[in-house]
Design an enzyme around this catalytic site. Structure first.
Site, PDB file in Angstrom:
ATOM      1  N   GLY A   1       0.586  21.605  35.136  1.00 12.51           N
ATOM      2  CA  GLY A   1       0.577  21.573  36.590  1.00 12.51           C
ATOM      3  C   GLY A   1       0.715  22.935  37.205  1.00 12.51           C
ATOM      4  N   ARG A   2       1.966  23.314  37.492  1.00  6.26           N
ATOM      5  CA  ARG A   2       2.232  24.532  38.254  1.00  6.26           C
ATOM      6  C   ARG A   2       1.646  25.816  37.680  1.00  6.26           C
ATOM      7  NH1 ARG A   2       8.344  22.403  39.087  1.00  6.26           N
ATOM      8  NH2 ARG A   2       7.630  21.235  37.268  1.00  6.26           N
TER       9      ARG A   2
ATOM     10  N   ASP B   1      -0.327  17.801  41.684  1.00  5.63           N
ATOM     11  CA  ASP B   1       0.872  17.404  42.437  1.00  5.63           C
ATOM     12  C   ASP B   1       0.907  18.191  43.741  1.00  5.63           C
ATOM     13  OD1 ASP B   1       1.640  15.639  40.390  1.00  5.63           O
ATOM     14  OD2 ASP B   1       2.550  17.285  39.269  1.00  5.63           O
TER      15      ASP B   1
ATOM     16  N   ASP C   1      -1.632   8.551  36.876  1.00  7.95           N
ATOM     17  CA  ASP C   1      -0.294   8.508  36.277  1.00  7.95           C
ATOM     18  C   ASP C   1       0.682   7.812  37.218  1.00  7.95           C
ATOM     19  OD1 ASP C   1       1.830   8.986  34.579  1.00  7.95           O
ATOM     20  OD2 ASP C   1       2.136  11.042  35.272  1.00  7.95           O
ATOM     21  N   LEU C   2       0.605   6.484  37.261  1.00  9.96           N
ATOM     22  CA  LEU C   2       1.473   5.708  38.147  1.00  9.96           C
ATOM     23  C   LEU C   2       2.630   5.045  37.402  1.00  9.96           C
ATOM     24  CD1 LEU C   2      -1.160   4.060  40.527  1.00  9.96           C
ATOM     25  CD2 LEU C   2       0.042   6.239  40.753  1.00  9.96           C
ATOM     26  N   LYS C   3       2.626   5.122  36.089  1.00  8.60           N
ATOM     27  CA  LYS C   3       3.736   4.619  35.272  1.00  8.60           C
ATOM     28  C   LYS C   3       4.127   3.195  35.682  1.00  8.60           C
ATOM     29  CE  LYS C   3       5.686   9.214  34.378  1.00  8.60           C
ATOM     30  NZ  LYS C   3       4.759  10.037  35.212  1.00  8.60           N
ATOM     31  N   LEU C   4       3.181   2.279  35.591  1.00  8.24           N
ATOM     32  CA  LEU C   4       3.441   0.887  35.977  1.00  8.24           C
ATOM     33  C   LEU C   4       4.595   0.306  35.161  1.00  8.24           C
ATOM     34  CD1 LEU C   4      -0.223  -0.476  36.244  1.00  8.24           C
ATOM     35  CD2 LEU C   4       1.175   0.646  38.002  1.00  8.24           C
ATOM     36  N   HIS C   5       5.482  -0.384  35.854  1.00 14.65           N
ATOM     37  CA  HIS C   5       6.660  -0.961  35.197  1.00 14.65           C
ATOM     38  C   HIS C   5       7.123  -2.136  36.050  1.00 14.65           C
ATOM     39  CE1 HIS C   5      10.727  -0.059  32.976  1.00 14.65           C
ATOM     40  NE2 HIS C   5      10.323  -1.300  32.831  1.00 14.65           N
ATOM     41  N   ASP C   6       6.683  -3.329  35.675  1.00 12.80           N
ATOM     42  CA  ASP C   6       6.990  -4.523  36.454  1.00 12.80           C
ATOM     43  C   ASP C   6       6.801  -5.725  35.546  1.00 12.80           C
ATOM     44  OD1 ASP C   6       7.438  -6.314  38.629  1.00 12.80           O
ATOM     45  OD2 ASP C   6       6.463  -4.920  40.017  1.00 12.80           O
TER      46      ASP C   6
ATOM     47  N   THR D   1       9.753  13.410  29.868  1.00 12.03           N
ATOM     48  CA  THR D   1      10.050  14.733  29.322  1.00 12.03           C
ATOM     49  C   THR D   1      11.158  15.454  30.078  1.00 12.03           C
ATOM     50  OG1 THR D   1       8.237  15.673  30.622  1.00 12.03           O
ATOM     51  CG2 THR D   1       7.759  15.082  28.338  1.00 12.03           C
TER      52      THR D   1
ATOM     53  N   LYS E   1      -5.015  15.000  36.847  1.00 10.31           N
ATOM     54  CA  LYS E   1      -3.985  13.968  36.921  1.00 10.31           C
ATOM     55  C   LYS E   1      -3.598  13.710  38.373  1.00 10.31           C
ATOM     56  CE  LYS E   1       0.530  14.552  36.003  1.00 10.31           C
ATOM     57  NZ  LYS E   1       1.326  13.806  37.017  1.00 10.31           N
TER      58      LYS E   1
ATOM     59  N   PRO F   1       4.889  -8.768  33.738  1.00 12.57           N
ATOM     60  CA  PRO F   1       3.511  -8.753  33.258  1.00 12.57           C
ATOM     61  C   PRO F   1       2.479  -9.219  34.285  1.00 12.57           C
ATOM     62  CG  PRO F   1       4.949  -9.504  31.513  1.00 12.57           C
ATOM     63  CD  PRO F   1       5.808  -9.384  32.740  1.00 12.57           C
ATOM     64  N   HIS F   2       2.802 -10.221  35.070  1.00 14.23           N
ATOM     65  CA  HIS F   2       1.856 -10.736  36.068  1.00 14.23           C
ATOM     66  C   HIS F   2       1.443  -9.632  37.036  1.00 14.23           C
ATOM     67  CE1 HIS F   2      -0.021 -13.406  38.966  1.00 14.23           C
ATOM     68  NE2 HIS F   2       0.744 -12.884  39.905  1.00 14.23           N
TER      69      HIS F   2
END
Length: 251
Positions: free
Chosen positions: A225-226, A29, A76-81, A135, A49, A83-84
């Protein structure tokens, strides 16, 4: 601890990456230049990541550059749209060479299945991880967005539905790893952010555990990460976390 250890380590590569170090995913990050410089301090074959900030700033080249340098990339783009859109986006990201890709389990079974279809269409070996509950969220946060189910039940049901729809595993809090190992079985990937070495600042995470405890409870990978990226010696911090996993999971 699950039988997933060998599979995860094998995915990460040979040598040092075939053991505890292969379970550690370093969250880059950071700005692009700093991310690449940090990566070069870590063992080749390590998992890295790439989240939304770095990907949106650097574009697809960050994935191809890290792959060219010998790393495994968790995108880690957390796709959420619909289905197409997710089907098409997954195909594009799979062709970049991402090893792991996240989608939101809350997008529903059809959306998760569409992500799998997109990857299959282009022949990408990319594995899919479904995000259950972030989280950074707690029970009060779920209630604020209208989820009446108790947090553990919400995590469990999203995990079960996503895995049945074609995900290879889930993202969850380390506090839920043991429960989900029982729900999903030994072959599932269970990747846990919210991991902090003993005594470290928990930052914006609400549900945390140490790396060794997370793996002992059933996690296949831990995301850190940190504690690594902000360390004076990132390579030493990486190895200390691997050592914590090794020490807590010795047979």
């Amino acid at each position: 601890m699950s039988e997933m250890a060998g599979g995860v380590a094998g995915a990460a590569g040979d040598g040092d990456m075939a053991g505890a170090a292969g379970r550690v995913i370093v969250a880059l990050d950071l700005p692009e230049g700093e991310a690449l410089a940090l990566a070069d301090m870590l063992p080749r074959g390590a998992w890295l990541k790439v989240g939304m900030t770095l990907f949106y700033a650097a574009g697809p080249r960050i994935v191809t550059e890290l792959k060219a340098r010998g790393f495994h990339v968790f995108l880690d783009l957390k796709l959420h749209d619909i289905p197409h859109q997710v089907r098409a986006a997954s195909a594009v990201l799979g062709e970049l060479g991402a090893d792991l890709l996240t989608v939101h389990g809350a997008g529903g079974a059809d959306m998760v299945a569409a992500a799998r279809e997109g990857l299959t269409r282009v022949g990408a070996p990319t594995k899919i991880l479904a995000v259950t509950v972030l989280t950074s969220m707690d029970a009060a946060g779920l209630e604020q967005i209208g989820v009446g189910r108790a947090l553990p039940d919400q995590v469990r049901e999203l995990a079960r539905a996503s895995y049945a729809a074609g995900a290879d595993g889930v993202i969850c809090s380390p506090l839920e790893a043991g429960d989900l190992r029982g729900v999903l079985g030994p072959e599932a990937l269970i990747v846990t952010p919210g991991v902090r070495p003993a005594g470290a600042d928990i930052g914006d995470q609400s549900r945390v555990a140490t790396p060794g405890a997370a793996v002992k409870d059933g996690a296949s990978h831990v995301v850190v990460g940190r504690p690594i990226t902000q360390a004076a010696d990132p390579a030493a911090a990486f190895e200390a976390i691997a050592a914590d996993i090794r020490g807590n999971n010795a047979h």
